[in-house]
Enzyme design. Structure first.
Site, short mmCIF file in Angstrom:
data_model
loop_
_atom_site.label_atom_id
_atom_site.label_comp_id
_atom_site.label_asym_id
_atom_site.label_seq_id
_atom_site.Cartn_x
_atom_site.Cartn_y
_atom_site.Cartn_z
N GLU A 86 10.36 14.07 65.13
CA GLU A 86 10.32 14.21 66.59
C GLU A 86 9.45 15.36 67.10
O GLU A 86 9.85 16.10 68.00
CB GLU A 86 11.75 14.37 67.13
CG GLU A 86 12.62 13.16 66.83
CD GLU A 86 14.03 13.29 67.39
OE1 GLU A 86 14.45 12.37 68.10
OE2 GLU A 86 14.71 14.30 67.11
C1 ACM Z 1 16.57 12.46 63.56
O1 ACM Z 1 17.60 11.81 63.88
N1 ACM Z 1 15.80 13.00 64.50
C2 ACM Z 1 16.21 12.64 62.19
#
Ligand code: ACM
Length: 669
Positions: free
Chosen positions: A312
Site C-alpha cells: 500500500e
Molecule cells: C495489507 O493488508 N495491507 C497487507
C-alpha cells in the site's frame, strides 16, 4: 466370484465402514493424514509413565511435562511421581532448528498395553503429543485413549498467524497464550507486525528514538523478545518479524523525520487506513539507517526470514517531490513500482549481508527480485498463482483475514491449491502455505482471542490436513469441542465474553444479555469502519465487541429449522418453539438492563426486532397448528418486518433473522 471371495469382500467392506465411522467420530483438529481405528483402548491410570528415547531435547522434556499437567488437569488423576511402568514411549532421532523445511511428521500407535509416539524430529513429537491430547476420551468409569494407528504430516510447511501489535499493542502474555493455542492446532509461524503508522513496537538500541518517541511507551524490550522467541521455539513455532517499509512508516518518521520523502515534523497517526507517509528511496542515508537497523534486528530474531511489508505505498508523497522525480529520470525508473523495486533491492542486499531471506506482501513482486524471496498474497489468489508461476515462493493470506469477522466455513474452504487449479507440480511446491491475519484496528487484548479463535483452528486444518478433508458440518462438530479444550491453554476467547457483559450490565444479572448476544454477530468485512470513525483511542467494550464472529447458536437453529421443514418432526418443533419463546420474552428483561446502562441503549431496536420476529414465527406455527393458512396480508406484513430485522443495528447483525424468515415463509400444511 466364488463364495469365499464374496464373503471376504463383504467382510472387508464392513471392516472398512466400521473403521471410517469410528475415525469420523474422533474429535481431532487438524485431521491427521491417516487414521486406522483399532479395537480396544488404553486406560489411563495413575501408573502412567513416559519413556523418552532420543537425544536431549528441551522441547520434548517441556512437552512431556505439559502433557502430564494437561492430562491431570482434565482427568483429576494424581499421577505417580515415579511410576513402575513406561506405558508411553516417545521415540525420535534428532533435534532440529526451526525453518520452513522442517520435518514435522509423526506416527502414533495406541493399543491396550501402551502408546508409541515416533518421529524423525523433536518437532514431530510435539505435533503428535497434541494429537494424543485431543484423543482423550472417557466413559462412566475411566479416562482412556482409543486404540488407533495414526500416520500424520503437514500438507503445507508454512502455517502462520499474523498478529498486528501496532494498532493495538498486545502484551507479551497475550502472545504467549496464543502461541500455546497455535501449537495445539499444529501451527508453526507467528508473524509479528511490529511497526506501522500508529506505532513502533520494539526496542531499538541503535536508534532508540524509534521506541521512545513513537510507541506511547508500548513496546517490547530485547529481553522480552528473546524470552518470547524461546517460548515459541520450545513449542515448535517460528517468529517472523515484520518491519513494514517504505510505506506504513509514520512512526519511523515521528522519530527520524529525515528518513521521509517529505522531511517535516510528523505526528503519530491515531486513525486508520492508508496514509501518505513514506521513506525516501533516493536518500543514501535511509539505506545507512536501515543497514544498522536490520543488523540489530537480524541478530535478535533467529528466523531465516525478515518481513519487509511493502504494501500500500500510494505514491502521493513521491509524486510531490521534485528530487524524487529527478532521481527516477536519471535512473530510468518508469513508475513508482520500479522505484519501490529499486528500494527493495537495496534492502535485500542488507538482509543478505545479515544472512536473512526476504518476505513481503504482494507488491514486492518485481522481475528484478531474486527467486528465493517469499510473496505473501493478500489481494487475491491470482497474485498467489502469479507469484508461483513466475518462480517465486508464496503464501496465502487472502481469504484468511480474520479481522473481517467472516464465518469459519468461508476461511475453511479457502484452499491455497483447490482441486482443478492449473499449476504444474513445481508451481504447486512453491506455494508454501498461508497465514491468518489478525489486524488489530478494532481488537484489544481483551477481545483478540475471540477474533482469532476458534476460527483459526479451521484455517490450521486447511493448511495441515489433506485437501480432501473439507466436510463443513464435521468441521463445525469438531470445532465445538476443540474450542472448549483450548481454554485450558489460557486463551480468553470464551470466558471474556461474560466478563465484558458484566461490565455492560453494570454488574447486574447478565442472563438477558447472554440470550441476546448468542443470536447476533459483528457486521462483516469493513462495515464497522464505515459506520463510524475508529481511532486507536476508541472503546472496544461495546456489545459488538463482546459479540463473536460466527457464533454457534444461529447455525444450530438454522439446521433445526431445515430439519423441521423437511420432516415436520414434533420434537424439533418443540425445541424451536422454546427458542422463539425465550427470544420473544427476552426483550422485556433486557430493557430493564438497558434502563440502567446507557451504553446498552444502542442494541434496544435489535432486541426488539428479535422479540417481534420470534412472536411472528410463533404465530405462524400456531396458525399451522389450527390447520389454517395465513392471510396474504399477514405474510406481506411479516416480510416487511423480517426485512427490517435483517438490517444491522449498532454494528451487529441479527443472525437468527434468516432462519426465522425461512421458518415463517416455508411452513406448509
Ligand atoms: C495489507 O493488508 N495491507 C497487507
Amino acid at each position: 466370484m466364488d463364495r469365499i471371495r464374496i464373503v471376504s469382500l463383504f467382510f472387508f467392506i464392513v471392516l472398512f465402514l466400521t473403521a471410517s465411522i469410528k475415525a469420523s467420530s474422533l474429535n481431532l483438529m487438524p485431521m491427521p493424514v491417516k487414521i486406522k481405528p483399532q479395537d480396544g483402548r488404553f486406560i489411563i491410570s495413575r501408573e502412567l509413565g513416559i519413556e523418552i528415547q532420543g537425544p536431549y531435547s528441551p522441547r520434548v522434556l517441556l512437552a512431556k511435562r505439559r502433557f502430564l499437567h494437561r492430562l491431570a488437569g482434565r482427568t483429576g488423576i494424581f499421577f505417580k511421581l515415579n511410576p513402575e511402568s513406561t506405558s508411553i514411549k516417545i521415540v525420535y532421532k534428532k533435534n532440529i532448528k526451526l525453518s520452513p523445511i522442517m520435518d514435522e511428521s509423526y506416527t502414533l500407535l495406541i493399543n491396550q498395553s501402551g502408546i508409541i509416539l515416533k518421529a524423525n524430529t523433536d518437532i514431530g513429537i510435539l505435533r503428535g503429543i497434541e494429537t494424543l491430547l485431543q484423543l482423550l476420551s472417557s466413559d462412566g468409569k475411566h479416562y482412556y485413549f482409543p486404540a488407533v494407528e495414526i500416520t500424520d504430516y503437514p500438507r503445507f510447511p508454512w502455517r502462520g498467524l499474523l498478529i498486528d501489535v501496532v494498532r493495538h499493542f498486545m502484551p507479551i502474555e497475550v502472545l504467549k497464550r496464543n502461541i500455546d493455542a497455535m501449537a495445539a492446532v499444529k501451527m508453526n509461524v507467528l508473524h509479528l507486525h511490529l511497526s506501522d503508522d500508529q506505532g513502533f513496537r520494539i526496542e531499538c538500541k541503535i536508534y532508540p528514538r524509534l521506541h521512545l518517541f513513537a510507541s506511547d511507551g508500548d513496546y517490547y524490550t530485547h529481553e522480552q523478545i528473546k524470552d518470547l522467541i524461546r517460548y515459541a521455539d520450545l513449542r515448535g513455532i517460528r517468529i517472523v518479524p515484520e518491519f513494514d517499509i517504505p510505506g506504513h512508516t509514520t512512526s519511523w518518521l515521528v522519530a527520524y523525520p529525515s528518513l521521509a520523502a517529505i522531511p517535516r515534523p510528523y505526528k503519530m497517526e491515531r486513525t486508520y487506513g492508508v496514509k501518505n507517509s513514506v521513506m525516501d528511496p533516493t536518500n543514501k542515508l535511509v539505506y545507512k539507517f536501515l543497514e544498522r537497523f536490520f543488523k540489530e534486528m537480524a541478530k535478535l530474531f533467529p528466523d531465516p526470514y525478515i518481513h519487509i511489508g511493502g504494501d500500500e505505498v500510494n505514491g502521493v508523497q513521491w509524486k510531490s517531490s521534485k528530487k524524487i522525480a529527478k532521481f527516477m529520470k536519471k535512473h530510468h525508473l518508469k513508475d513508482f513500482h520500479q522505484l519501490q523495486a529499486y528500494f527493495n533491492l537495496k534492502v535485500l542486499k542488507i538482509l543478505e549481508k545479515n544472512h536473512k531471506k526476504m518476505i513481503g506482501w504482494d507488491e514486492i513482486l518485481h522481475p528484478d527480485m531474486p527467486k528465493d524471496i517469499v510473496i505473501q498474497s493478500w489481494r487475491g489468489k491470482k497474485f498467489l498463482y502469479n507469484a508461483a508461476k513466475r518462480g517465486y515462493y508464496t503464501i496465502l493470506s487472502n481469504g484468511y483475514y480474520i479481522d473481517l469477522a467472516q464465518p469459519t466455513d468461508f476461511h475453511y474452504l479457502n484452499d491455497p491449491i483447490p482441486e482443478g487449479v492449473e499449476l504444474s507440480p513445481e508451481e504447486r511446491k512453491r506455494i508454501l502455505g498461508g497465514e491468518a491475519t489478525m489486524w488489530s484496528e478494532i481488537v484489544s487484548p481483551e477481545t483478540i482471542d475471540s477474533r482469532i479463535w476458534p476460527r483459526t483452528a479451521a484455517i490450521a486444518e486447511r493448511l495441515w490436513s489433506p485437501g480432501t478433508v473439507k466436510d463443513v458440518s464435521d468441521m463445525y462438530r469438531r470445532l465445538k469441542i476443540i474450542t472448549q479444550q483450548m481454554e485450558e491453554l489460557g486463551i480468553t476467547h470464551i470466558k471474556n465474553q461474560d466478563m465484558m457483559l458484566r461490565r455492560l450490565a453494570r454488574y447486574r444479572d447478565i442472563t438477558p444479555l447472554k440470550i441476546f448476544i448468542q443470536t447476533v454477530a459483528p457486521v462483516q468485512n469493513y462495515e464497522r469502519h464505515k459506520s463510524r470513525t475508529y481511532t486507536v483511542f476508541s472503546p472496544l467494550t461495546r456489545v459488538v465487541d463482546a459479540a463473536v464472529p460466527d457464533p454457534p447458536l444461529p447455525r444450530e437453529f438454522e439446521s433445526m429449522v431445515a430439519d423441521y421443514l423437511s420432516t415436520g418432526d414434533r420434537a424439533i418443533e418443540n425445541r424451536i418453539i422454546n427458542y422463539l419463546i425465550l427470544w420473544k420474552d427476552n426483550h422485556n428483561s433486557l430493557k430493564e438492563l438497558i434502563e440502567i446502562s446507557p451504553v446498552l441503549k444502542e442494541i434496544e431496536p435489535l432486541s426488539e426486532n428479535l422479540s417481534i420476529i420470534s412472536a411472528l414465527a410463533l404465530e405462524r406455527i400456531s396458525i399451522k397448528e389450527r390447520g389454517q393458512t395465513p392471510d396474504p396480508r399477514w405474510i406481506e406484513r411479516a416480510k416487511r418486518t423480517l426485512e427490517k430485522a435483517k438490517k444491522p443495528v449498532a454494528e451487529l447483525e441479527l443472525l437468527v433473522a434468516e432462519p426465522i424468515e425461512k421458518l415463517i415463509l416455508s411452513i406448509t400444511q
